[in-house]
Design an enzyme around this catalytic site. Structure first.
Site, PDB file in Angstrom:
ATOM      1  N   ASP A 158      54.193  -9.323  89.128  1.00 17.37           N
ATOM      2  CA  ASP A 158      54.729  -8.948  87.778  1.00 17.37           C
ATOM      3  C   ASP A 158      56.241  -8.732  87.501  1.00 17.37           C
ATOM      4  OD1 ASP A 158      53.528  -8.301  85.175  1.00 17.37           O
ATOM      5  OD2 ASP A 158      52.579  -6.133  85.783  1.00 17.37           O
TER       6      ASP A 158
ATOM      7  N   HIS B 194      60.486  -0.142  77.865  1.00 16.27           N
ATOM      8  CA  HIS B 194      59.288  -0.067  78.543  1.00 16.27           C
ATOM      9  C   HIS B 194      59.237   1.160  80.146  1.00 16.27           C
ATOM     10  CE1 HIS B 194      55.486   0.796  80.719  1.00 16.27           C
ATOM     11  NE2 HIS B 194      56.144  -0.039  81.320  1.00 16.27           N
TER      12      HIS B 194
ATOM     13  N   GLU C  50      48.478  -2.843  78.935  1.00 13.68           N
ATOM     14  CA  GLU C  50      50.499  -3.472  78.653  1.00 13.68           C
ATOM     15  C   GLU C  50      50.278  -4.838  78.237  1.00 13.68           C
ATOM     16  OE1 GLU C  50      51.994  -2.943  82.984  1.00 13.68           O
ATOM     17  OE2 GLU C  50      52.154  -0.433  82.524  1.00 13.68           O
TER      18      GLU C  50
ATOM     19  N   GLU D 192      51.702  -7.521  77.556  1.00 15.19           N
ATOM     20  CA  GLU D 192      53.012  -8.893  78.666  1.00 15.19           C
ATOM     21  C   GLU D 192      52.706 -10.538  78.113  1.00 15.19           C
ATOM     22  OE1 GLU D 192      53.696  -7.855  82.480  1.00 15.19           O
ATOM     23  OE2 GLU D 192      52.969  -6.054  82.641  1.00 15.19           O
TER      24      GLU D 192
ATOM     25  N   ASP E 219      47.710  -6.468  81.880  1.00 14.88           N
ATOM     26  CA  ASP E 219      48.601  -5.750  82.609  1.00 14.88           C
ATOM     27  C   ASP E 219      47.301  -4.031  82.769  1.00 14.88           C
ATOM     28  OD1 ASP E 219      48.709  -5.091  86.133  1.00 14.88           O
ATOM     29  OD2 ASP E 219      50.873  -4.411  84.701  1.00 14.88           O
TER      30      ASP E 219
ATOM     31  N   ARG F 138      46.658   4.922  85.895  1.00 15.17           N
ATOM     32  CA  ARG F 138      47.835   5.309  85.313  1.00 15.17           C
ATOM     33  C   ARG F 138      47.596   7.027  85.902  1.00 15.17           C
ATOM     34  NH1 ARG F 138      50.832   2.021  83.159  1.00 15.17           N
ATOM     35  NH2 ARG F 138      51.119   1.004  81.565  1.00 15.17           N
TER      36      ARG F 138
ATOM     37  N   GLN G 268      47.774   5.818  89.544  1.00 13.91           N
ATOM     38  CA  GLN G 268      49.341   4.837  89.583  1.00 13.91           C
ATOM     39  C   GLN G 268      49.871   5.693  89.905  1.00 13.91           C
ATOM     40  OE1 GLN G 268      50.701   2.994  86.538  1.00 13.91           O
ATOM     41  NE2 GLN G 268      52.831   2.155  87.365  1.00 13.91           N
TER      42      GLN G 268
ATOM     43  N   LYS H 104      46.519  -0.799  90.018  1.00 14.00           N
ATOM     44  CA  LYS H 104      46.472  -2.708  88.997  1.00 14.00           C
ATOM     45  C   LYS H 104      46.048  -3.732  89.647  1.00 14.00           C
ATOM     46  CE  LYS H 104      50.850  -0.696  87.155  1.00 14.00           C
ATOM     47  NZ  LYS H 104      51.305  -1.090  85.358  1.00 14.00           N
TER      48      LYS H 104
ATOM     49  N   THR I 187      43.317  -8.075  85.961  1.00 14.51           N
ATOM     50  CA  THR I 187      44.770  -8.697  84.664  1.00 14.51           C
ATOM     51  C   THR I 187      43.758  -9.351  84.104  1.00 14.51           C
ATOM     52  OG1 THR I 187      45.824  -8.064  86.262  1.00 14.51           O
ATOM     53  CG2 THR I 187      46.658  -9.695  84.415  1.00 14.51           C
TER      54      THR I 187
ATOM     55  N   GLU J 122      53.420   5.366  76.564  1.00 14.14           N
ATOM     56  CA  GLU J 122      54.418   5.240  75.720  1.00 14.14           C
ATOM     57  C   GLU J 122      54.027   5.461  74.336  1.00 14.14           C
ATOM     58  OE1 GLU J 122      57.491   2.240  76.035  1.00 14.14           O
ATOM     59  OE2 GLU J 122      55.784   1.154  76.309  1.00 14.14           O
TER      60      GLU J 122
HETATM   61 CA    CA Z   1      52.660  -3.983  83.871  1.00 13.15          CA
END
Ligand code: CA
Length: 439
Positions: A139, A146, A211, A213, A245, A249, A252, A265, A269, A386
């Protein structure tokens, strides 16, 4: 634009005898993405999305409708994964695409034999699978907005790390937990240490996020020890998909120093089921935006004039949410994010060249994530971290509900479409997942 890669398969006048394909937002005859499906009569086997139907490659092979290079490619695409087709590279993929386009052409000479052979299945009664056996999944972090928005939360004055504009930053993620669209996403348990708490504890993630992507499927790979030069990098990309993804948080934040994301993560996915090929995307390539004044030029091993001229991808992306209350009320999903893949700071070819620049071998069916694709405007922020500024401000949905992060039962839908003057628009289908409660 990639004029040399435009052929009769992109002809906007071409229509299919599969009526639902004509005007289809995702799968007109100009798209022809590859995937793996099961029908009532068995599978999994390779197929191509056409409107609301799936073209059966193995059945067409059995009916004797392929010859020459297209036949070899069809053989490579008729098994339970597409790795062999991916390994065969762009010439094989292109031969198969041209032949299938001819077979599905409403005005084509093959129309009657193709219809007689019963080559299309109603997609609504088929199951879709991962299109390839994924050996490795990497990834990237190429969405600069971002990276800025995430970095500002910790380093308001200096959000980007010093390497960001030199290195297409990535981490090696987990291939075994990549799943095709449609599954349940189990809320993970993990270590959390909220601000103000002295010691970590273990329990369900409280800050579960999506996320948005772009996924990148590697085609033919490289031998260990032999880097892929920039001028050849684009040729190693077989196609694209949507990739979510899923990110925990709170887990993380606690685990990532100093080695980066791991259990935050690796629990899940999601990818959309269809490989939208490099050939289908050709009309939607654009010049890479010039770097802002003062940004360093990429080092020579990451620079190629041709890639700068057409290495950006004009693909509109969106992420939508549907909460359990919305579902109960019969409400449609609503958009949380609308962004575009042109917002990537690095091209996908630069990701390939960087990944292999130390001699690391890429294999057919390897998967890359682009990194979360956010634009500058808040409406284009590609994840809840975000949008909610790390949970500080809730987003209010049209039905009055609010979200800082995802709650159990929430569904996230990713979608993508590409359009360009003079060409038929294509889409990626859907990448969907629903959050289920932690064990
Ligand atoms: Ca990612």
């Amino acid at each position: 634009m990639a004029g040399m890669n435009i052929d009769e398969t992109h002809d906007p006048a071409r229509q299919s005898w599969v009526a639902s394909a004509n005007g289809h937002p995702d799968f007109p005859i100009q798209n022809l993405p590859f995937g793996v499906f099961s029908a009532q009569d068995g599978g999994p086997r390779g197929g191509v999305a056409i409107g609301d139907a799936i073209f059966d490659i193995a059945a067409a092979l059995e009916a004797g409708l392929f010859t020459g290079p297209a036949r070899e490619a069809a053989e490579a695409a008729s098994g339970r994964t597409l790795n062999q087709l991916l390994a065969a590279g762009s010439a094989a993929r292109r031969a198969l695409r041209r032949r299938i386009s001819a077979l599905l052409d409403a005005g084509g000479r093959e129309k009657d034999s193709a219809i007689a052979a019963g080559l299309v299945n109603d997609a609504s009664v088929c199951d879709l699978h991962l299109p390839a056996r994924i050996g490795d999944y990497t990834d990237f972090f190429a969405g600069i907005s971002h990276a800025m928005n995430g970095g500002k939360l910790n380093r308001p004055d200096n959000p980007l790390m010093p390497n960001y504009k030199y290195v297409p930053v990535a981490y090696h993620s987990r291939a075994s937990s990549v799943r095709v669209s449609g599954g349940e996403i189990r809320r993970p348990n993990g270590q959390r240490k909220p601000a103000g708490q002295d010691d970590p504890d273990f329990g369900p993630c409280r800050n579960l996020d999506y996320e948005l992507e772009l996924g990148i499927w590697v085609g033919d790979g490289n031998r260990l020890g032999e880097p892929i030069p920039m001028r050849e990098a684009t040729g190693h990309i077989a196609g694209f998909c949507l990739l979510n993804d899923w990110s925990a948080r709170d887990i993380q934040t606690w685990e990532s120093a100093p080695l980066g994301p791991f259990l935050a993560k690796s629990f899940s996915t999601s990818v959309s089921p269809w490989i939208v090929t490099a050939e289908a995307i050709a009309p939607f390539r654009k010049p890479q935006a010039p770097r802002p004044a003062g940004d360093p030029r990429p080092l020579p091993h990451l620079w190629d004039d041709a890639d700068q001229a057409e290495g950006a991808l004009d693909i509109d992306l969106s992420a939508l949410i549907r909460t359990p209350a919305m579902r109960d009320a019969g409400l449609a999903p609503v958009a949380l994010t609308q962004s575009n893949a042109r917002d990537l700071y690095w091209t996908v070819a630069q990701m390939v060249a960087h990944h292999a620049s130390n001699g690391c071998n890429l294999n057919p069916g390897d998967l890359f994530g682009s990194g979360t694709i956010s634009g500058v405007e808040p409406s284009s922020f590609g994840c809840l971290l975000e949008i909610s500024r790390a949970g500080q401000q809730a987003v209010t949905l049209p039905n009055g509900e609010t979200r800082r992060y995802l709650e159990d039962g929430d569904e996230i839908f990713l979608r993508a479409h590409a359009s360009a003057p003079g060409f038929v628009s294509i889409g990626f289908g859907e990448c969907r997942g629903r959050v289920s409660p932690a064990l």
